[in-house]
Design a protein around this motif. Structure first.
Motif, PDB file in Angstrom:
ATOM      1  N   LEU A   4       0.834  -1.205   0.000  1.00  0.00           N
ATOM      2  CA  LEU A   4       0.000   0.000   0.000  1.00  0.00           C
ATOM      3  C   LEU A   4       0.867   1.253   0.000  1.00  0.00           C
ATOM      4  N   VAL A   5       1.893   1.266   0.832  1.00  0.00           N
ATOM      5  CA  VAL A   5       2.798   2.418   0.892  1.00  0.00           C
ATOM      6  C   VAL A   5       3.550   2.570  -0.429  1.00  0.00           C
ATOM      7  N   ALA A   6       4.028   1.458  -0.973  1.00  0.00           N
ATOM      8  CA  ALA A   6       4.764   1.503  -2.240  1.00  0.00           C
ATOM      9  C   ALA A   6       3.901   2.034  -3.375  1.00  0.00           C
ATOM     10  N   ASN A   7       2.590   1.884  -3.232  1.00  0.00           N
ATOM     11  CA  ASN A   7       1.683   2.353  -4.275  1.00  0.00           C
ATOM     12  C   ASN A   7       0.996   3.670  -3.933  1.00  0.00           C
ATOM     13  N   GLY A   8       1.569   4.407  -2.960  1.00  0.00           N
ATOM     14  CA  GLY A   8       1.137   5.776  -2.723  1.00  0.00           C
ATOM     15  C   GLY A   8       0.305   6.061  -1.497  1.00  0.00           C
ATOM     16  N   ALA A   9       0.028   5.070  -0.658  1.00  0.00           N
ATOM     17  CA  ALA A   9      -0.759   5.347   0.543  1.00  0.00           C
ATOM     18  C   ALA A   9       0.011   6.272   1.474  1.00  0.00           C
ATOM     19  N   ASP A  10      -0.662   7.312   1.950  1.00  0.00           N
ATOM     20  CA  ASP A  10      -0.048   8.277   2.861  1.00  0.00           C
ATOM     21  C   ASP A  10      -0.259   7.916   4.323  1.00  0.00           C
ATOM     22  N   VAL A  11      -1.310   7.177   4.596  1.00  0.00           N
ATOM     23  CA  VAL A  11      -1.642   6.729   5.949  1.00  0.00           C
ATOM     24  C   VAL A  11      -2.328   5.376   5.820  1.00  0.00           C
ATOM     25  N   LEU A  12      -2.106   4.508   6.798  1.00  0.00           N
ATOM     26  CA  LEU A  12      -2.705   3.183   6.774  1.00  0.00           C
ATOM     27  C   LEU A  12      -3.701   3.049   7.916  1.00  0.00           C
ATOM     28  N   GLU A  13      -4.839   2.477   7.612  1.00  0.00           N
ATOM     29  CA  GLU A  13      -5.852   2.202   8.621  1.00  0.00           C
ATOM     30  C   GLU A  13      -5.994   0.694   8.738  1.00  0.00           C
ATOM     31  N   LEU A  14      -5.808   0.188   9.949  1.00  0.00           N
ATOM     32  CA  LEU A  14      -5.983  -1.244  10.196  1.00  0.00           C
ATOM     33  C   LEU A  14      -7.206  -1.433  11.065  1.00  0.00           C
ATOM     34  N   GLY A  15      -8.091  -2.288  10.610  1.00  0.00           N
ATOM     35  CA  GLY A  15      -9.269  -2.603  11.393  1.00  0.00           C
ATOM     36  C   GLY A  15      -8.959  -3.657  12.431  1.00  0.00           C
ATOM     37  N   VAL A  16      -9.531  -3.478  13.600  1.00  0.00           N
ATOM     38  CA  VAL A  16      -9.424  -4.481  14.657  1.00  0.00           C
ATOM     39  C   VAL A  16     -10.704  -5.312  14.589  1.00  0.00           C
ATOM     40  N   PRO A  17     -10.612  -6.602  14.307  1.00  0.00           N
ATOM     41  CA  PRO A  17     -11.803  -7.415  14.131  1.00  0.00           C
ATOM     42  C   PRO A  17     -12.690  -7.410  15.377  1.00  0.00           C
ATOM     43  N   PHE A  18     -13.986  -7.319  15.131  1.00  0.00           N
ATOM     44  CA  PHE A  18     -14.963  -7.283  16.213  1.00  0.00           C
ATOM     45  C   PHE A  18     -16.180  -8.088  15.786  1.00  0.00           C
ATOM     46  N   SER A  19     -16.811  -8.741  16.743  1.00  0.00           N
ATOM     47  CA  SER A  19     -17.914  -9.642  16.443  1.00  0.00           C
ATOM     48  C   SER A  19     -19.199  -8.934  16.019  1.00  0.00           C
ATOM     49  N   ASP A  20     -19.332  -7.656  16.308  1.00  0.00           N
ATOM     50  CA  ASP A  20     -20.554  -6.924  15.970  1.00  0.00           C
ATOM     51  C   ASP A  20     -20.186  -5.578  15.347  1.00  0.00           C
ATOM     52  N   PRO A  21     -19.609  -5.594  14.150  1.00  0.00           N
ATOM     53  CA  PRO A  21     -19.128  -4.349  13.529  1.00  0.00           C
ATOM     54  C   PRO A  21     -20.264  -3.503  12.960  1.00  0.00           C
TER      55      PRO A  21
END
Length: 145
Positions: A4-21
């Motif tokens: 993602l960074v190599a292809n231009g992402a400026d910031v990364l968002e990682l989701g934390v898995p949750f049972s009731d999103p």
């Protein structure tokens, strides 16, 4: 993350898995279900950030998830673990600005931004309240519903 960074992402968002999103659409809900079926936890997500941050400390990483995980771990313990991993910001989608102070203060003490959501239906007064405590950026949800 590296791709993602190599292809231009400026910031990364990682989701934390949750049972009731409840704030996520069907694609992210299915991803959370797969992650949980494979026993991916908040600790695993933090470890992923830690490994990434060992070789890339320039790209900000934001965790997006729900308060349950953070509350269970404890605000101070979570903030410390997130800081140690290299997390730059945290968005807990089910934490209204009116009740965020304990988490906000813990994150801020560790140099981590507290990210908030606003939507087309957010009142001007509420936007001002959020702007006073938000850090990093404010996440604008562009669609109603």
């Amino acid at each position: 993350m590296y791709s993602l960074v190599a292809n231009g992402a400026d910031v990364l968002e990682l989701g934390v898995p949750f049972s009731d999103p409840m704030a996520d659409g069907p694609t992210i809900q299915r991803a959370a279900e797969r992650a949980l079926a494979n026993h991916v936890s908040l600790h695993d997500v933090l470890e992923t950030v830690r490994l990434f941050s060992q070789t890339n400390d320039k790209t900000p990483v934001v965790l997006m998830g729900y308060l349950n995980h953070v509350h269970k771990m404890g605000y101070q313990a979570f903030a410390q673990a997130a800081a140690d991993a290299g997390v730059d910001g945290v968005l807990t989608v089910d934490s209204p600005v009116e009740t965020i102070t304990p988490l906000h203060d813990s994150l801020k003490a560790h140099g981590i931004d507290c990210i908030f959501l606003i939507a087309p239906t957010t009142t001007e007064e509420r936007i001002q309240t959020i702007a006073k405590v938000a850090g990093g950026f404010v996440y604008y949800v562009s669609l109603k519903g």
